[in-house]
Design an enzyme around this catalytic site. Structure first.
Site, short mmCIF file in Angstrom:
data_model
loop_
_atom_site.label_atom_id
_atom_site.label_comp_id
_atom_site.label_asym_id
_atom_site.label_seq_id
_atom_site.Cartn_x
_atom_site.Cartn_y
_atom_site.Cartn_z
N LYS A 1 0.83 -1.22 0.00
CA LYS A 1 0.00 0.00 0.00
C LYS A 1 0.86 1.25 0.00
O LYS A 1 0.37 2.34 -0.29
CB LYS A 1 -0.96 0.00 1.17
CG LYS A 1 -0.42 0.47 2.49
CD LYS A 1 -1.60 0.71 3.44
CE LYS A 1 -1.21 1.47 4.67
NZ LYS A 1 -2.36 1.77 5.53
N ASP A 2 2.18 1.11 0.34
CA ASP A 2 3.07 2.28 0.31
C ASP A 2 3.89 2.35 -0.96
O ASP A 2 4.78 3.20 -1.09
CB ASP A 2 4.02 2.20 1.52
CG ASP A 2 3.27 2.36 2.83
OD1 ASP A 2 2.23 3.05 2.84
OD2 ASP A 2 3.68 1.75 3.83
N ARG B 1 1.17 10.76 13.50
CA ARG B 1 2.08 10.01 12.64
C ARG B 1 3.03 9.21 13.52
O ARG B 1 3.01 9.33 14.74
CB ARG B 1 2.88 10.97 11.73
CG ARG B 1 2.03 11.62 10.63
CD ARG B 1 2.89 12.01 9.46
NE ARG B 1 3.61 10.86 8.94
CZ ARG B 1 4.83 10.96 8.40
NH1 ARG B 1 5.43 12.12 8.34
NH2 ARG B 1 5.44 9.89 7.95
N1 LIG Z 1 2.50 3.60 6.01
C1 LIG Z 1 1.67 3.01 6.98
C2 LIG Z 1 1.47 1.55 6.78
N2 LIG Z 1 1.89 0.87 5.68
C3 LIG Z 1 1.48 -0.46 5.81
C4 LIG Z 1 0.84 -0.59 7.02
C5 LIG Z 1 0.20 -1.80 7.58
C6 LIG Z 1 0.61 -3.09 6.91
C7 LIG Z 1 -0.09 -3.33 5.59
O1 LIG Z 1 -1.02 -2.61 5.19
O2 LIG Z 1 0.30 -4.35 4.97
C8 LIG Z 1 0.86 0.65 7.65
C9 LIG Z 1 0.35 0.94 9.01
C10 LIG Z 1 -1.12 1.38 9.02
O3 LIG Z 1 -1.67 1.79 7.98
O4 LIG Z 1 -1.72 1.28 10.10
#
Ligand SMILES: NCc1[nH]cc(CCC(=O)O)c1CC(=O)O
Length: 335
Positions: free
Chosen positions: A105-106, A178
């Site tokens: 997702k990032d 954050r």
């Molecule tokens: N940048 C935040 C981020 N990127 C991935 C996850 C969680 C793990 C995932 O989605 O696989 C998170 C933490 C959140 O959103 O609480």
């Protein structure tokens, strides 16, 4: 059993990949990123026993990203997409690492030339989780937001979560929160906020699931595209390593992430655009995809779902994304 192949220079070579051991693995340095990397390497060792028996098969390389370093401002203020991946891509392209482990997702939908998404791991859980301060709750499953008192203070840095919260409860007070998972959990625990929301996948992977007040139905809080999925990038030119990594691809994660990333690409939002995307395989093998666009203050919110054959995942995402973009205010997609 040969544990590894010997190259002509006598150094150890990963089987099938043609790459010398250790394989250098790029990862962010957060506890969650390190945990995800450990989980991926364990899966790789399982699928490739020769690597499993080589104690020096992998060398994790921790890479600090812009998103990790700047934690006092909303992501939207510090730049565009790839805030958690740019430096990792650079390390891949200049040869300092051999592959990288990301929270998908990032990872931006348009990867730099020369980098490919080699595989995606089985989705942990896509849902967001509600974390409540001591004394609040229990959560009424029929109306999850009723556990939040009028004017409750909710900490998040996600415009996607903010928009859906305010659309459901315009009285809530949203504050910037954050930091890594533990930091955000503590903010609710010590009462800085009445509640916060985090991805259930991250909480589960880190062993913090008992702090969850409720997992939120994806239709009540559409998750971020690819939330819960770990993805691995590699140099496109490293075709044999790419083939080795592709061998552990989870086919459901591949299908749903293809639809969700195509949706994201078609919407082409900025890091200020609240966008949700969630795909799931139906028992009949079709793919159900929900997409969401909104204004950050929740005053506008559009959610649509479509079903298509899983083989058409990319087209499903592209068409739903185009439909949502067409019917949303143009200004929400601007930087
Ligand atoms: N940048 C935040 C981020 N990127 C991935 C996850 C969680 C793990 C995932 O989605 O696989 C998170 C933490 C959140 O959103 O609480």
């Amino acid at each position: 059993m040969k544990m590894h192949q010997e190259s002509s220079s006598g150094s150890k070579v990963a089987p099938h990949s043609g790459r010398r051991l250790p394989l250098r693995v790029g990862t962010r340095g957060s506890p969650l990123a390190l945990r995800q990397t450990d989980m991926f390497l364990a899966a790789l060792r399982e699928i490739c026993p020769a690597l499993g028996f080589a104690p020096d098969a992998f060398a994790p390389e921790i890479i600090s990203t812009t998103g990790d370093r700047v934690t006092d401002r909303p992501l939207a203020e510090i730049g565009g997409k790839g805030l958690f991946a740019k430096e990792i891509h650079e390390a891949l392209l200049d040869g300092r690492i051999d592959f990288a482990v990301h929270s998908l997702k990032d990872l931006e939908t348009a990867l730099p030339d020369g980098i490919i998404l080699a595989c995606t791991m089985k989705r942990e859980d896509a849902r967001d989780a509600l974390i409540l301060a001591d004394g609040l709750g229990p959560v009424n499953d029929g109306d999850i937001w009723s556990s939040l008192p009028k004017g409750a203070r909710v900490g998040t840095s996600s415009v996607r979560r903010q928009a859906q919260l305010l659309h459901a409860r315009p009285d809530l007070q949203i504050g910037l929160l954050r930091g890594n998972v533990r930091t955000r959990l503590d903010a609710a625990r010590i009462g800085t906020f009445d509640a916060t929301l985090l991805a259930l996948a991250g909480l589960r992977r880190l062993g913090f699931e008992e702090e969850v007040a409720a997992a939120i139905d994806p239709e009540a809080m559409v998750p971020a595209a690819c939330q819960g999925i770990v993805g691995i990038t590699v140099r496109a030119a490293d075709s044999r390593l790419a083939e080795l990594l592709a061998a552990i691809e989870n086919h459901e994660a591949k299908a749903v992430s293809k639809a969700e990333r195509a949706l994201l690409a078609a919407l082409d939002g900025s890091c200020r655009t609240p966008i949700g995307g969630h795909a799931r395989l139906l028992p009949d093998g079709n793919l159900h995809l929900t997409g969401l666009t909104a204004r950050p203050d929740g005053s506008f919110l559009l959610k649509r779902s479509e079903v298509a054959n899983a083989a058409d995942a990319a087209r499903l995402g592209a068409e739903l994304g185009a439909s949502l973009r067409r019917d949303s205010p143009a200004d929400i997609f601007l930087d």
